[in-house]
Design a protein around this motif. Structure first.
Motif, short mmCIF file in Angstrom:
data_model
loop_
_atom_site.label_atom_id
_atom_site.label_comp_id
_atom_site.label_asym_id
_atom_site.label_seq_id
_atom_site.Cartn_x
_atom_site.Cartn_y
_atom_site.Cartn_z
N LYS A 52 -31.12 -17.18 -11.90
CA LYS A 52 -30.53 -16.03 -12.59
C LYS A 52 -29.20 -15.62 -11.95
CE LYS A 52 -34.25 -13.39 -12.29
NZ LYS A 52 -35.19 -12.26 -12.50
N GLY A 53 -28.29 -15.13 -12.80
CA GLY A 53 -26.98 -14.73 -12.31
C GLY A 53 -26.52 -13.41 -12.88
N VAL A 54 -25.66 -12.72 -12.13
CA VAL A 54 -25.06 -11.45 -12.55
C VAL A 54 -23.54 -11.53 -12.39
CG1 VAL A 54 -24.74 -9.02 -11.94
CG2 VAL A 54 -27.04 -9.96 -12.08
N TYR A 55 -22.82 -11.10 -13.42
CA TYR A 55 -21.36 -11.04 -13.36
C TYR A 55 -20.94 -9.58 -13.43
CZ TYR A 55 -16.58 -12.74 -14.05
OH TYR A 55 -15.25 -13.03 -13.89
N LYS A 82 -32.15 -15.34 -22.87
CA LYS A 82 -33.24 -16.02 -22.17
C LYS A 82 -33.63 -15.31 -20.87
CE LYS A 82 -32.28 -20.69 -23.88
NZ LYS A 82 -31.90 -22.09 -23.49
N GLY A 83 -32.93 -14.21 -20.56
CA GLY A 83 -33.25 -13.45 -19.36
C GLY A 83 -32.73 -14.08 -18.07
N LEU A 84 -31.71 -14.93 -18.21
CA LEU A 84 -31.17 -15.62 -17.04
C LEU A 84 -29.82 -15.05 -16.59
CD1 LEU A 84 -31.99 -19.33 -17.97
CD2 LEU A 84 -32.98 -18.02 -16.08
N PHE A 85 -29.28 -14.10 -17.35
CA PHE A 85 -27.93 -13.62 -17.04
C PHE A 85 -27.77 -12.15 -17.45
CE2 PHE A 85 -23.50 -12.88 -18.39
CZ PHE A 85 -22.86 -13.11 -17.20
N ARG A 86 -27.00 -11.43 -16.62
CA ARG A 86 -26.61 -10.06 -16.96
C ARG A 86 -25.13 -9.86 -16.66
NH1 ARG A 86 -31.41 -5.87 -15.03
NH2 ARG A 86 -33.05 -6.74 -16.36
N PHE A 87 -24.46 -9.14 -17.56
CA PHE A 87 -23.05 -8.80 -17.39
C PHE A 87 -22.97 -7.29 -17.17
CE2 PHE A 87 -18.81 -7.59 -18.59
CZ PHE A 87 -18.01 -8.66 -18.24
N ILE A 88 -22.37 -6.88 -16.06
CA ILE A 88 -22.22 -5.46 -15.76
C ILE A 88 -20.74 -5.09 -15.88
CG2 ILE A 88 -22.52 -3.65 -14.03
CD1 ILE A 88 -24.87 -5.23 -12.92
N PHE A 112 -33.33 -7.05 -11.12
CA PHE A 112 -33.13 -8.37 -11.75
C PHE A 112 -33.33 -9.51 -10.76
CE2 PHE A 112 -30.12 -11.50 -13.87
CZ PHE A 112 -30.97 -11.77 -14.93
N GLN A 113 -32.97 -9.27 -9.50
CA GLN A 113 -33.11 -10.24 -8.41
C GLN A 113 -32.44 -11.59 -8.71
OE1 GLN A 113 -37.10 -10.58 -6.86
NE2 GLN A 113 -37.30 -8.39 -6.59
N PRO A 114 -31.13 -11.57 -8.94
CA PRO A 114 -30.42 -12.82 -9.21
C PRO A 114 -30.23 -13.64 -7.94
CG PRO A 114 -28.86 -11.03 -8.98
CD PRO A 114 -30.23 -10.41 -8.91
N LYS A 115 -30.08 -14.94 -8.12
CA LYS A 115 -29.76 -15.82 -7.00
C LYS A 115 -28.25 -15.99 -6.86
CE LYS A 115 -32.06 -18.22 -4.76
NZ LYS A 115 -32.56 -18.04 -3.37
N ARG A 116 -27.52 -15.62 -7.92
CA ARG A 116 -26.07 -15.79 -7.93
C ARG A 116 -25.40 -14.52 -8.47
NH1 ARG A 116 -24.95 -22.11 -9.03
NH2 ARG A 116 -26.89 -22.90 -8.11
N VAL A 117 -24.39 -14.06 -7.73
CA VAL A 117 -23.67 -12.84 -8.11
C VAL A 117 -22.17 -13.11 -8.04
CG1 VAL A 117 -23.20 -10.43 -7.53
CG2 VAL A 117 -25.52 -11.35 -7.23
N VAL A 118 -21.42 -12.60 -9.01
CA VAL A 118 -19.96 -12.69 -8.98
C VAL A 118 -19.38 -11.30 -9.17
CG1 VAL A 118 -17.89 -13.50 -10.19
CG2 VAL A 118 -19.79 -15.07 -9.81
N LEU A 142 -24.59 -4.80 -0.76
CA LEU A 142 -24.63 -6.13 -1.37
C LEU A 142 -25.03 -7.19 -0.34
CD1 LEU A 142 -24.15 -7.88 -3.87
CD2 LEU A 142 -21.77 -8.12 -3.12
N GLY A 143 -24.43 -7.10 0.85
CA GLY A 143 -24.71 -8.11 1.88
C GLY A 143 -26.17 -8.18 2.26
N ARG A 144 -26.83 -7.04 2.38
CA ARG A 144 -28.24 -7.02 2.74
C ARG A 144 -29.10 -7.65 1.65
NH1 ARG A 144 -29.19 -1.04 5.50
NH2 ARG A 144 -28.03 -1.45 7.44
N PHE A 145 -28.77 -7.36 0.39
CA PHE A 145 -29.53 -7.97 -0.71
C PHE A 145 -29.35 -9.48 -0.69
CE2 PHE A 145 -29.50 -9.98 -4.84
CZ PHE A 145 -30.75 -9.65 -5.32
N ILE A 146 -28.11 -9.93 -0.56
CA ILE A 146 -27.81 -11.36 -0.59
C ILE A 146 -28.59 -12.11 0.49
CG2 ILE A 146 -25.96 -13.05 -0.17
CD1 ILE A 146 -25.85 -11.70 -2.93
#
Length: 259
Positions: A52-55, A82-88, A112-118, A142-146
């Motif tokens: 999962k990813g978040v932009y 599909k529940g794999l992406f969120r745009f904020i 959401f617990q994404p594995k990838r964040v941009v 952010l750093g602690r979550f990552i």
């Protein structure tokens, strides 16, 4: 996993992908391909690896992003369904509301617990929030979550034309890796090159890698290593393996050209 899904990058540049639990700065001049590279990382993560990813955007709206990426063959609307992406979308957030939005942002990421964040871009983020608060956000929120979820975050930073500094200066001190996308001139030819001056827990063999932006997104040029033969100069041409580039270079590179 940390792999970009870009074959050449994963096989020859960062063979094990980005380190888990890391913040990676992606810096470059306008038009260098920062957004495309970062979006590709998210898209391939979902399509090829099921991650999962978040932009998080402070640069363009959801509609603008979806339309631009669809032209490059990346259908983020499909991934969202599909529940794999969120745009904020934080494009219209004011200075007075940014701290409240950060709480919402972290709430969304935690649920959401994404594995990838941009984040596009950390430069604008720092302009709105200020340097010290941006540093705190990257380190303690952010750093602690990552690190806790072994995720990876790409932080896009603007590098003004001709400038030797990146963004506002705060970014370089809190990240685990730095990727710089830049233009270089070779006579009348302008090339796009990627440099990776910093990447913890990874080794990078070359000083730079050449790439192009096509209708398929970022594509790296598989150029041969050029070495001098016993210290003697030669005009022998070496093909790049790309017909159009060979024509631009009158047959290819000479052995003595360093790039």
């Amino acid at each position: 996993m940390g792999k970009t899904g870009i074959e050449y990058f994963d096989n020859f540049i960062l063979k094990d992908g980005f380190p888990d639990g890391s913040l990676i700065l992606v810096a470059g001049e306008p038009g260098a391909g920062k957004t495309i590279f970062s979006a590709t990382y998210l898209y391939n993560g979902a399509k090829k690896f099921g991650e999962k990813g978040v932009y998080i955007s402070l640069a363009e709206t959801k509609r603008e992003f979806y339309e631009a990426m669809k032209q490059l063959g990346m259908d983020f609307e499909e991934l969202e369904k599909k529940g794999l992406f969120r745009f904020i979308d934080l494009v219209t957030v004011s200075r007075g509301a940014i701290e409240k939005e950060i709480q919402f942002l972290m709430s969304e990421i935690s649920s959401f617990q994404p594995k990838r964040v941009v984040i596009d871009s950390i430069s604008v983020f720092a302009q709105i929030l200020g340097l010290e608060k941006t540093r705190v956000f990257l380190h303690t929120m952010l750093g602690r979550f990552i690190k806790a979820y072994n995720a990876t975050a790409l932080l896009i930073a603007e590098k003004p034309m001709g400038s030797k500094t990146i963004g506002h200066g705060v970014e370089e001190f809190v990240v685990d890796g730095v990727i710089i996308l830049k233009y270089k001139s070779l006579g009348e030819i302008t090339r796009r090159v990627m440099e990776i001056p910093k990447m913890r827990r990874r080794s990078v063999e070359r000083a730079e890698y050449e790439y192009v932006i096509t209708k398929n997104g970022i594509e790296f040029l598989e150029l041969p290593d050029l070495v001098r033969d016993k210290g003697e100069y030669t005009l022998e041409k070496i093909t790049t393996g790309i017909e159009k580039l060979d024509k631009m270079l009158d047959g290819g590179y000479t052995r003595d050209q360093m790039f």
